[in-house]
Every structure is written in C-alpha cells, then in structure tokens.
Scaffold this motif. Structure first.
Motif, mmCIF file in Angstrom:
data_model
loop_
_atom_site.group_PDB
_atom_site.id
_atom_site.type_symbol
_atom_site.label_atom_id
_atom_site.label_comp_id
_atom_site.label_asym_id
_atom_site.label_seq_id
_atom_site.Cartn_x
_atom_site.Cartn_y
_atom_site.Cartn_z
ATOM 1 N N GLY A 1 0.711 -1.112 0.090
ATOM 2 C CA GLY A 1 -0.026 0.081 -0.048
ATOM 3 C C GLY A 1 0.784 1.301 0.097
ATOM 4 O O GLY A 1 1.724 1.449 1.076
ATOM 5 N N GLY A 2 0.666 2.103 -0.997
ATOM 6 C CA GLY A 2 1.106 3.330 -1.366
ATOM 7 C C GLY A 2 0.545 4.430 -1.124
ATOM 8 O O GLY A 2 0.683 5.457 -1.901
ATOM 9 N N ALA B 1 -7.146 7.767 -0.143
ATOM 10 C CA ALA B 1 -7.410 8.592 0.924
ATOM 11 C C ALA B 1 -6.279 9.734 1.077
ATOM 12 O O ALA B 1 -6.737 11.221 1.148
ATOM 13 C CB ALA B 1 -7.461 7.966 2.460
ATOM 14 N N THR C 1 0.116 -1.310 4.946
ATOM 15 C CA THR C 1 -0.302 0.103 5.105
ATOM 16 C C THR C 1 -1.099 0.122 4.001
ATOM 17 O O THR C 1 -1.180 1.057 2.990
ATOM 18 C CB THR C 1 0.883 1.030 4.990
ATOM 19 O OG1 THR C 1 1.690 0.688 3.713
ATOM 20 C CG2 THR C 1 1.829 1.072 5.937
ATOM 21 N N ALA D 1 -7.294 12.385 -1.448
ATOM 22 C CA ALA D 1 -8.585 12.985 -1.298
ATOM 23 C C ALA D 1 -8.884 13.938 -0.023
ATOM 24 O O ALA D 1 -9.582 14.699 -0.110
ATOM 25 C CB ALA D 1 -9.675 11.751 -0.906
ATOM 26 N N ILE E 1 -2.902 12.411 7.541
ATOM 27 C CA ILE E 1 -1.883 13.262 6.936
ATOM 28 C C ILE E 1 -1.171 14.058 8.103
ATOM 29 O O ILE E 1 0.163 13.961 8.299
ATOM 30 C CB ILE E 1 -2.547 14.371 6.130
ATOM 31 C CG1 ILE E 1 -3.495 13.915 5.156
ATOM 32 C CG2 ILE E 1 -1.654 15.511 5.555
ATOM 33 C CD1 ILE E 1 -2.756 12.927 4.006
ATOM 34 N N VAL F 1 -1.969 -6.725 -4.223
ATOM 35 C CA VAL F 1 -1.700 -8.168 -3.386
ATOM 36 C C VAL F 1 -2.828 -8.841 -3.057
ATOM 37 O O VAL F 1 -3.971 -8.313 -2.591
ATOM 38 C CB VAL F 1 -1.091 -7.790 -1.739
ATOM 39 C CG1 VAL F 1 -0.873 -8.725 -1.090
ATOM 40 C CG2 VAL F 1 0.476 -6.777 -2.026
ATOM 41 N N ILE G 1 -7.365 -8.323 2.589
ATOM 42 C CA ILE G 1 -6.733 -9.114 1.965
ATOM 43 C C ILE G 1 -6.566 -10.388 2.476
ATOM 44 O O ILE G 1 -6.421 -10.786 3.658
ATOM 45 C CB ILE G 1 -5.102 -8.624 2.150
ATOM 46 C CG1 ILE G 1 -4.937 -7.138 1.322
ATOM 47 C CG2 ILE G 1 -4.231 -9.500 1.342
ATOM 48 C CD1 ILE G 1 -3.693 -6.477 1.606
ATOM 49 N N ARG H 1 -9.323 10.161 10.404
ATOM 50 C CA ARG H 1 -9.360 11.535 9.947
ATOM 51 C C ARG H 1 -8.252 12.414 9.989
ATOM 52 O O ARG H 1 -7.942 13.470 9.777
ATOM 53 C CB ARG H 1 -10.370 12.217 10.777
ATOM 54 C CG ARG H 1 -11.824 11.674 10.672
ATOM 55 C CD ARG H 1 -12.531 12.472 11.753
ATOM 56 N NE ARG H 1 -13.151 13.641 11.296
ATOM 57 C CZ ARG H 1 -14.112 14.439 11.413
ATOM 58 N NH1 ARG H 1 -15.163 13.811 12.106
ATOM 59 N NH2 ARG H 1 -14.350 15.506 11.161
ATOM 60 N N ILE I 1 1.025 6.830 4.478
ATOM 61 C CA ILE I 1 1.788 6.071 5.377
ATOM 62 C C ILE I 1 2.775 5.237 4.997
ATOM 63 O O ILE I 1 3.879 4.987 5.364
ATOM 64 C CB ILE I 1 0.442 5.147 6.179
ATOM 65 C CG1 ILE I 1 -0.244 6.152 6.840
ATOM 66 C CG2 ILE I 1 1.129 4.413 7.256
ATOM 67 C CD1 ILE I 1 0.154 7.325 7.599
HETATM 68 C C1 LIG Z 1 -12.311 13.570 2.351
HETATM 69 C C2 LIG Z 1 -11.230 13.444 3.603
HETATM 70 C C3 LIG Z 1 -10.629 14.367 3.915
HETATM 71 C C4 LIG Z 1 -9.438 14.138 4.887
HETATM 72 N N1 LIG Z 1 -8.923 15.309 5.384
HETATM 73 C C5 LIG Z 1 -7.932 15.066 6.264
HETATM 74 C C6 LIG Z 1 -7.177 16.369 6.892
HETATM 75 O O1 LIG Z 1 -7.629 17.287 6.424
HETATM 76 N N2 LIG Z 1 -6.233 16.078 7.721
HETATM 77 C C7 LIG Z 1 -5.694 14.512 8.106
HETATM 78 O O2 LIG Z 1 -4.689 14.532 8.590
HETATM 79 N N3 LIG Z 1 -6.255 13.648 7.440
HETATM 80 C C8 LIG Z 1 -7.238 13.669 6.573
HETATM 81 N N4 LIG Z 1 -8.012 12.625 6.148
HETATM 82 C C9 LIG Z 1 -7.564 11.253 6.337
HETATM 83 C C10 LIG Z 1 -6.247 10.747 5.716
HETATM 84 O O3 LIG Z 1 -6.654 11.201 4.283
HETATM 85 C C11 LIG Z 1 -6.136 9.331 5.761
HETATM 86 O O4 LIG Z 1 -6.114 9.103 7.166
HETATM 87 C C12 LIG Z 1 -4.657 8.984 5.111
HETATM 88 O O5 LIG Z 1 -4.550 9.421 3.849
HETATM 89 C C13 LIG Z 1 -4.618 7.428 5.387
HETATM 90 O O6 LIG Z 1 -3.379 7.204 4.753
HETATM 91 P P1 LIG Z 1 -2.944 5.726 4.148
HETATM 92 O O7 LIG Z 1 -1.792 5.686 3.463
HETATM 93 O O8 LIG Z 1 -3.166 4.627 5.469
HETATM 94 O O9 LIG Z 1 -4.378 5.315 2.972
HETATM 95 P P2 LIG Z 1 -4.224 5.627 1.579
HETATM 96 O O10 LIG Z 1 -4.059 6.812 1.259
HETATM 97 O O11 LIG Z 1 -5.898 4.896 1.335
HETATM 98 O O12 LIG Z 1 -3.633 4.439 1.093
HETATM 99 C C14 LIG Z 1 -3.748 3.062 0.967
HETATM 100 C C15 LIG Z 1 -3.190 2.462 -0.211
HETATM 101 O O13 LIG Z 1 -3.042 1.227 -0.185
HETATM 102 C C16 LIG Z 1 -3.313 0.619 -1.608
HETATM 103 N N5 LIG Z 1 -3.756 -0.905 -1.404
HETATM 104 C C17 LIG Z 1 -4.973 -1.055 -0.866
HETATM 105 N N6 LIG Z 1 -5.141 -2.266 -1.117
HETATM 106 C C18 LIG Z 1 -3.895 -2.746 -1.587
HETATM 107 C C19 LIG Z 1 -3.561 -4.153 -2.028
HETATM 108 N N7 LIG Z 1 -4.225 -5.207 -1.922
HETATM 109 N N8 LIG Z 1 -2.234 -4.361 -2.625
HETATM 110 C C20 LIG Z 1 -1.496 -3.374 -2.908
HETATM 111 N N9 LIG Z 1 -2.026 -1.866 -2.479
HETATM 112 C C21 LIG Z 1 -3.169 -1.810 -1.932
HETATM 113 C C22 LIG Z 1 -4.391 1.729 -1.852
HETATM 114 O O14 LIG Z 1 -4.542 1.776 -3.390
HETATM 115 C C23 LIG Z 1 -3.814 3.073 -1.365
HETATM 116 O O15 LIG Z 1 -2.913 3.733 -2.393
HETATM 117 C C24 LIG Z 1 -9.003 12.955 5.278
HETATM 118 C C25 LIG Z 1 -9.574 11.729 4.492
HETATM 119 C C26 LIG Z 1 -10.598 12.097 3.585
HETATM 120 C C27 LIG Z 1 -11.405 10.766 2.798
#
Ligand SMILES: Cc1cc2nc3c(=O)[nH]c(=O)nc-3n(C[C@H](O)[C@H](O)[C@H](O)COP(=O)(O)OP(=O)(O)OC[C@H]3O[C@@H](n4cnc5c(N)ncnc54)[C@H](O)[C@@H]3O)c2cc1C
Length: 370
Positions: free
Chosen positions: A9-10, A40, A206, A43, A337, A178, A214, A334, A13
């Motif tokens: 997951g890229g 996310a 991540t 977004a 970031i 994956v 998964i 939430r 995080i």
């Molecule tokens: C509308 C909105 C507003 C937000 N505003 C804020 C804010 O103002 N401040 C803040 O701190 N946070 C905010 N957040 C929360 C924040 O965006 C998330 O908590 C954060 O981006 C999570 O990061 P992540 O890397 O865990 O998830 P993600 O960015 O979702 O990344 C997970 C990655 O894993 C990949 N993946 C999934 N399954 C698989 C698989 N089987 N094999 C390979 N890859 C896979 C996905 O494609 C994705 O790229 C907001 C979220 C949303 C939706």
C-alpha cells in the motif's frame, strides 16, 4: 527470502515509512494496487489540526497528534530537500468560528476544554475574527484562534514522498494488487501479487481502508478497518481570500497557496461507494457560503471523495503484530496526514529493532487480540 522490507500500500503512510526505512539503510519494496497516493491521501484536505479538532475523551489521540505536529517542520524540511519539491506547509493557524449564538455555547465549551488541556488557544469576538479574516461572514459571533493548527498540500505531500522514496533507492511496483498473505512457521508472511510470491525479512501492511480485506489473515489476526466516505470539494478563489483554516459546525475550509479553498467533508458509512451526491455537495457548498459569503460568485473547481480508514475504536493501529516480523500501520481515520511524521519515524525505528515509545502503547495492534 529477500533482504529488507516489503510494504503493501502506497499512501502517505506506506510511502513515508518506506522512505524513512531507506534512510536507515533498509532495502524496501512497495506494492501498490493502483497509482501511489491516489486514495485517501489524495482525497484529504491536508489540515494538521490536533488542537482545533480536539474531541472530548480522546486525550491519547491528541497526544499522538501533538507529537506529530512537533515533528512536522523537520520532516517537511528533510522531505522537500530529498524530493526537490515544495509541499506548501502553512503555519498561519486555524479559526473555529460560530455563526449563530446557539453555536457559541458549544464553541465556548470546547474552548474551556482546550484551556484545561493547556493548549494554545485564544478567544476572539466576532469583530476580531473578521479583522483577521475579512472574508468571514458579518454573522460571525465568536471564534477560537489556534496558532498551532497548520496545513499541508497533501497531494504535493504524496508526490514528494514518492519522489523521495524512489531517490532513496526504493523499489516501487504500481498496478500490483496483493491478492493474499501466506503465513509461515518462521519469519514474516509472504504475499502473492502479480503472479509471483514475494517473501522478505519484514512485512508491513499500510493498505488504508483495504487493510482488512486481503485474504490470508483470519479471525483476530485481521486488522478490522472500514472505509468512512468523505465527499469534499474545491472552490477557485483568489490567492489572498483566506489565510487561516476555518472551521464551522458544518464544514472546514482550507486555503491553498494557489487560491483554491478546500471545503470538507461529509462523514458517511457507505462502504466503498464513490458516488458524489447532490445532498453531500449541497451541504458543503451551503456551509462554505454561510462562513464566506463571497464564495457564491466563485467557480467550483473540483469535487471528489475518498475513504478514511477507520478502525473499530477509530484510533490508528500502529506497531508489531502477533505474527513474527509482520507490522501494521493503518486506521489513521481523519488524521492520517497529520500523523504521517510520527508514524513514519516511530515505525521505521520499531521495525529495525527499536523499542516503541510509551505514547504508542494505546495504538498497538494487539489491543484487539488480547
Ligand atoms: C475527504 C477526506 C478528508 C480528509 N482530511 C484530512 C485532513 O484534513 N487531515 C488529515 O490528517 N487527514 C485527513 N484525512 C484522512 C487521511 O486522508 C487518511 O487518514 C490517510 O490518507 C490514510 O493514509 P493511508 O496511506 O493509510 O491510506 P491511503 O491513502 O488510502 O493508501 C492506502 C493505499 O493502499 C493501496 N492498497 C489497498 N489495497 C491494496 C492491495 N491489496 N495491494 C496493494 N495496494 C493496496 C491503495 O490503493 C492505497 O494507495 C481525510 C480523508 C478524507 C477521505
């Protein structure tokens, strides 16, 4: 068995932990199901607001958020230098405003809680808030100014993390979902992806909102994460329209350096439904207009939605699991970031044998299995 760490997951995080591991000399391979950073992390609004967003009874989350805020300036400086690009980290602070006398009591209540926690906040009368932000509605009754609430352009943040990850020698495989985790008696689980098996010394999950989907991790071993949908939009204003993050009881508004105002966000339990609804967008537009009347005449630049990874108790899941050499960092809900620097720095340390700091204990993956 390959040397180093495999990351699933890229988003911010996975990329940030990967980058920090590489800087410590660990070889890292990252598998991403689509394009990196487009879920996310793309977004989000990019608010870094542990003070303005403080919720009653969530002191542990506040502590994590403050720990991350403390690390943000140095994290950004190192990232911008490694990646060779800016992420528009802004430190003007935030204003939580009430636009109706009924809302003022709630604002005061939260202000007293923030004061009790000794957070840096200042109470402003409506006129004082308007002096700071002339675009605010004349209906603003009162506001709380929190100078330590900042923001970053999260889209630039993921682009920079990707660049820094690659520059540090990370191996990135996009369009590589994956499909399964395979447990072994000794060592980290391997994964099946792209018609082959990948087995490394350490495995890190991540995958954001998809982290529990998964196959291969069953029962209590599976991280219980759900998608919490957020609809969000951008208004094209002028570059000087706003300087502070604005929070009302209905919406928040985050001003980017290019003049876009990011207005968010709905909070919906709808599974992985990507529909943008008239009602959702209407509530955001109305909320923005109530706070900043001038938006009425401004172009609507973009609408989109994303999925916040929410755990069972809505707190992040960060640390080592019961399975040897298998680590998780997800459920950032939430605040992903905001909590990127602390997650990346602490996880890269733990994964290479360091002791978890005491403030991380409430977020252990083991809290759901013990
Ligand atoms: C509308 C909105 C507003 C937000 N505003 C804020 C804010 O103002 N401040 C803040 O701190 N946070 C905010 N957040 C929360 C924040 O965006 C998330 O908590 C954060 O981006 C999570 O990061 P992540 O890397 O865990 O998830 P993600 O960015 O979702 O990344 C997970 C990655 O894993 C990949 N993946 C999934 N399954 C698989 C698989 N089987 N094999 C390979 N890859 C896979 C996905 O494609 C994705 O790229 C907001 C979220 C949303 C939706």
């Amino acid at each position: 068995m390959n040397k180093g760490t495999l990351i699933i997951g890229g988003g911010v995080i996975g990329l940030a932990i990967g980058w920090k591991l590489l800087l410590r000399g660990e070889p890292v391979t990252l598998l991403e199901k689509g394009d990196t950073g487009r879920e996310a992390s793309w977004a989000a609004a990019g608010m870094l607001a542990p003070v303005g967003e403080v919720h009653f009874q969530e002191d542990q989350n506040l502590r994590l958020g403050m720990e991350s805020m403390r690390r943000y300036p140095a994290f950004v400086e190192a990232l911008e230098s490694d990646a060779g690009m800016k992420v528009d980290y802004r430190r003007e602070g935030g204003l939580s405003v009430s636009l109706h006398p009924d809302d003022t009591a709630e604002l005061r209540h939260r202000f007293e809680y923030q004061q009790a926690l000794e957070l840096p906040v200042r109470w402003l009368r409506g006129g004082e808030a308007q002096e700071m932000e002339p675009a605010l509605s004349p209906n603003v009754v009162a506001a709380v100014y929190s100078p330590d609430d900042h923001q970053v352009d999260n889209r630039k943040l993921v682009e920079a993390l990707k660049a820094a990850f690659l520059k540090a020698g990370g191996a990135l495989h996009e369009q590589t979902p994956v499909e399964r985790l395979v447990l072994h008696e000794n060592g980290a689980p391997s994964v099946l992806a792209g018609n082959r098996e990948w087995r490394h010394q350490r495995l890190l999950l991540t995958a954001g909102s998809w982290s529990g989907m998964i196959p291969g991790l069953d029962g209590a071993l599976r991280p219980w994460v759900r998608p919490v949908k957020g609809q969000i939009l951008a208004i094209q204003a002028g570059p000087e329209t706003l300087r502070h993050n604005i929070r009302t009881p209905d919406v928040y508004i985050v001003p980017r350096l290019d003049g876009r105002l990011i207005v968010g966000a709905t909070v919906e339990e709808m599974g992985f439904d990507r529909t943008l609804t008239v009602g959702g967008i209407f509530e955001l537009v109305r909320g923005a207009w109530r706070a900043i009347p001038a938006v009425y005449e401004m172009p609507l630049a973009e609408t989109w939605c994303g999925f916040r990874p929410g755990s069972r108790d809505n707190a992040p899941i960060i640390g080592e699991t019961e399975i040897p050499a298998f680590f998780i960092a997800t459920g950032h809900y939430r605040n992903g970031i905001l909590n990127t620097p602390v997650t990346a720095e602490v996880m890269s340390e733990i994964m290479l044998g360091g002791q978890p700091p005491e403030f991380l204990a409430p977020f252990s993956p083991l809290r759901f299995t013990e």
